[in-house]
Design a protein around this motif. Sequence first.
Motif, mmCIF file in Angstrom:
data_model
loop_
_atom_site.group_PDB
_atom_site.id
_atom_site.type_symbol
_atom_site.label_atom_id
_atom_site.label_comp_id
_atom_site.label_asym_id
_atom_site.label_seq_id
_atom_site.Cartn_x
_atom_site.Cartn_y
_atom_site.Cartn_z
ATOM 1 N N LEU A 275 19.919 -9.089 -17.134
ATOM 2 C CA LEU A 275 18.593 -8.466 -17.156
ATOM 3 C C LEU A 275 17.727 -9.018 -18.302
ATOM 4 O O LEU A 275 16.569 -9.407 -18.088
ATOM 5 C CB LEU A 275 18.738 -6.942 -17.246
ATOM 6 C CG LEU A 275 17.470 -6.107 -17.198
ATOM 7 C CD1 LEU A 275 16.521 -6.539 -16.081
ATOM 8 C CD2 LEU A 275 17.817 -4.627 -17.033
ATOM 9 N N TYR A 276 18.283 -9.079 -19.508
ATOM 10 C CA TYR A 276 17.497 -9.620 -20.628
ATOM 11 C C TYR A 276 17.162 -11.093 -20.380
ATOM 12 O O TYR A 276 16.084 -11.565 -20.739
ATOM 13 C CB TYR A 276 18.253 -9.459 -21.955
ATOM 14 C CG TYR A 276 18.226 -8.039 -22.497
ATOM 15 C CD1 TYR A 276 17.024 -7.477 -22.949
ATOM 16 C CD2 TYR A 276 19.383 -7.267 -22.572
ATOM 17 C CE1 TYR A 276 16.998 -6.179 -23.453
ATOM 18 C CE2 TYR A 276 19.359 -5.972 -23.076
ATOM 19 C CZ TYR A 276 18.166 -5.431 -23.514
ATOM 20 O OH TYR A 276 18.131 -4.156 -24.015
ATOM 21 N N GLY A 277 18.103 -11.810 -19.757
ATOM 22 C CA GLY A 277 17.858 -13.226 -19.458
ATOM 23 C C GLY A 277 16.652 -13.376 -18.542
ATOM 24 O O GLY A 277 15.778 -14.228 -18.767
ATOM 25 N N THR A 278 16.584 -12.534 -17.535
ATOM 26 C CA THR A 278 15.464 -12.590 -16.594
ATOM 27 C C THR A 278 14.144 -12.274 -17.294
ATOM 28 O O THR A 278 13.120 -12.910 -17.047
ATOM 29 C CB THR A 278 15.708 -11.589 -15.438
ATOM 30 O OG1 THR A 278 16.958 -11.910 -14.830
ATOM 31 C CG2 THR A 278 14.601 -11.642 -14.398
ATOM 32 N N ILE A 279 14.183 -11.288 -18.188
ATOM 33 C CA ILE A 279 12.971 -10.909 -18.929
ATOM 34 C C ILE A 279 12.546 -12.059 -19.854
ATOM 35 O O ILE A 279 11.377 -12.448 -19.895
ATOM 36 C CB ILE A 279 13.234 -9.626 -19.758
ATOM 37 C CG1 ILE A 279 13.471 -8.433 -18.832
ATOM 38 C CG2 ILE A 279 12.079 -9.356 -20.726
ATOM 39 C CD1 ILE A 279 14.044 -7.200 -19.518
ATOM 40 N N ASP A 280 13.519 -12.635 -20.560
ATOM 41 C CA ASP A 280 13.205 -13.659 -21.571
ATOM 42 C C ASP A 280 12.738 -14.976 -20.957
ATOM 43 O O ASP A 280 11.998 -15.727 -21.584
ATOM 44 C CB ASP A 280 14.430 -13.933 -22.457
ATOM 45 C CG ASP A 280 14.734 -12.758 -23.369
ATOM 46 O OD1 ASP A 280 13.851 -11.887 -23.533
ATOM 47 O OD2 ASP A 280 15.854 -12.691 -23.906
ATOM 48 N N ARG A 281 13.201 -15.251 -19.730
ATOM 49 C CA ARG A 281 12.850 -16.538 -19.118
ATOM 50 C C ARG A 281 11.399 -16.608 -18.655
ATOM 51 O O ARG A 281 10.911 -17.676 -18.303
ATOM 52 C CB ARG A 281 13.774 -16.827 -17.922
ATOM 53 C CG ARG A 281 14.966 -17.716 -18.275
ATOM 54 C CD ARG A 281 15.678 -18.223 -17.041
ATOM 55 N NE ARG A 281 16.138 -17.144 -16.185
ATOM 56 C CZ ARG A 281 17.246 -16.439 -16.396
ATOM 57 N NH1 ARG A 281 18.014 -16.689 -17.434
ATOM 58 N NH2 ARG A 281 17.599 -15.469 -15.569
ATOM 59 N N SER A 282 10.716 -15.461 -18.623
ATOM 60 C CA SER A 282 9.353 -15.498 -18.078
ATOM 61 C C SER A 282 8.344 -14.911 -19.067
ATOM 62 O O SER A 282 8.709 -14.111 -19.931
ATOM 63 C CB SER A 282 9.308 -14.707 -16.768
ATOM 64 O OG SER A 282 8.745 -13.437 -16.976
ATOM 65 N N ASP A 283 7.113 -15.316 -18.944
ATOM 66 C CA ASP A 283 6.052 -14.716 -19.761
ATOM 67 C C ASP A 283 5.454 -13.511 -19.068
ATOM 68 O O ASP A 283 4.593 -12.822 -19.608
ATOM 69 C CB ASP A 283 4.922 -15.742 -20.013
ATOM 70 C CG ASP A 283 5.416 -16.897 -20.844
ATOM 71 O OD1 ASP A 283 6.313 -16.660 -21.678
ATOM 72 O OD2 ASP A 283 4.922 -18.033 -20.654
ATOM 73 N N PHE A 284 5.901 -13.285 -17.866
ATOM 74 C CA PHE A 284 5.380 -12.191 -17.053
ATOM 75 C C PHE A 284 5.957 -10.856 -17.527
ATOM 76 O O PHE A 284 5.305 -9.820 -17.455
ATOM 77 C CB PHE A 284 5.766 -12.455 -15.597
ATOM 78 C CG PHE A 284 5.116 -11.567 -14.586
ATOM 79 C CD1 PHE A 284 3.820 -11.815 -14.138
ATOM 80 C CD2 PHE A 284 5.807 -10.475 -14.054
ATOM 81 C CE1 PHE A 284 3.223 -10.994 -13.189
ATOM 82 C CE2 PHE A 284 5.207 -9.654 -13.108
ATOM 83 C CZ PHE A 284 3.916 -9.914 -12.672
#
Length: 361
Positions: A275-284
């Motif tokens: 979950l954190y990986g998904t959040i961190d990979r995007s500026d969205f």
Amino acid sequence: TQVYNFSSGPAMLPVDVLKLAQEELCDWQGLGTSVMEISHRSKEFIGVAEQSEKDLRDLLQIPDNYRVLFCHGGGRGQFSALPLNLLGDKTTADYVDGGYWAASAVKEAKKYLTPNVIDAKITVDGKRALKPMREWQPTPGAAWLHYCPNETIDGIAIDETPDFGDDVVVAADFSSTILSRAIDVSRFGLIYAGAQKNIGPAGLTLVIVREDLLGKASKACPSILDYTVLNENGSMFNTPPTFAWYLAGLVFKWLKGKGGVPAMEAINQQKAALLYGTIDRSDFYRNDVADANRSRMNVPFQLADSKLDALFLEESFAAGLHALKGHRVVGGMRASIYNAMPLEGVKALTDFMVDFERRHG
Ligand code: PLP
């Protein structure tokens, strides 16, 4: 649609546990009644009480000199029970403030004592963080040091193991993190947790207290909050929340079947990383907690464009991803991913997040 419930509490329970409870609901142990309809003093319910305590002791490797109490009153009840039981003739206690719940405990404590508040909130590289334990500096003569290892609303956690020496009684609010990772119970004087996140239904509160801290309750302490009275009565001084207790027992069995706390910890690590990986990979998407203090249980995140919040919530709900709205004091989103949330649930959420960004980013 397969539903995944990301509620912060009352929270999702393991589906296998719910199915078993449903099967047993009207005819428990061949008695022809439900477990919630029988006396807490019956030998059948005493069996539930004893087995659940044994399983919990196994799961957390609770040393013999600790008592386990199954109480009423929730986490907030313990904000009062702690001073009412442990203050003795002392006048102050240390309270580490790391977020909403730690601060709520301070507010309640002020009814009974003058707390010494240690503000642990700091910023590291523009991110929210907490001072490491070595900087806490307990007050000599304080009755205990209280902290909340996982702030459910702020999504901020302290995963260190307390090591302040024998003179400091460490009391901790484990409501939203108990059983999610291995802990060394012997480093604490008191651990408490409302059940409604990682244990079972609301109404039950777990207390694990070191034996030598019993027997000091103030005269004004209500008997139903008095650890000594509860201990002497097997947590049955008054009628305990029997159905919640039974269900907690089923959850403990389920946890053991899954390989216990270390196995859960490994899965929880994987879920949080995804979950954190998904959040961190995007500026969205954005999470503003420093890596070292990120909660593995409660993951708050913001959309860069908050005008999309309502649409995100509407579409995620339609996709079976429920209760993602952030707490009213923080806003944005929050995904609570306690033990009962399977990896597939987090996968479904991150797939949705990536797709939502593709369509609206
Ligand atoms: N402490 C923590 C860390 C919590 O998350 C909560 C509830 O969400 C509480 C205390 C309050 O618990 P209760 O509502 O059971 O009194």
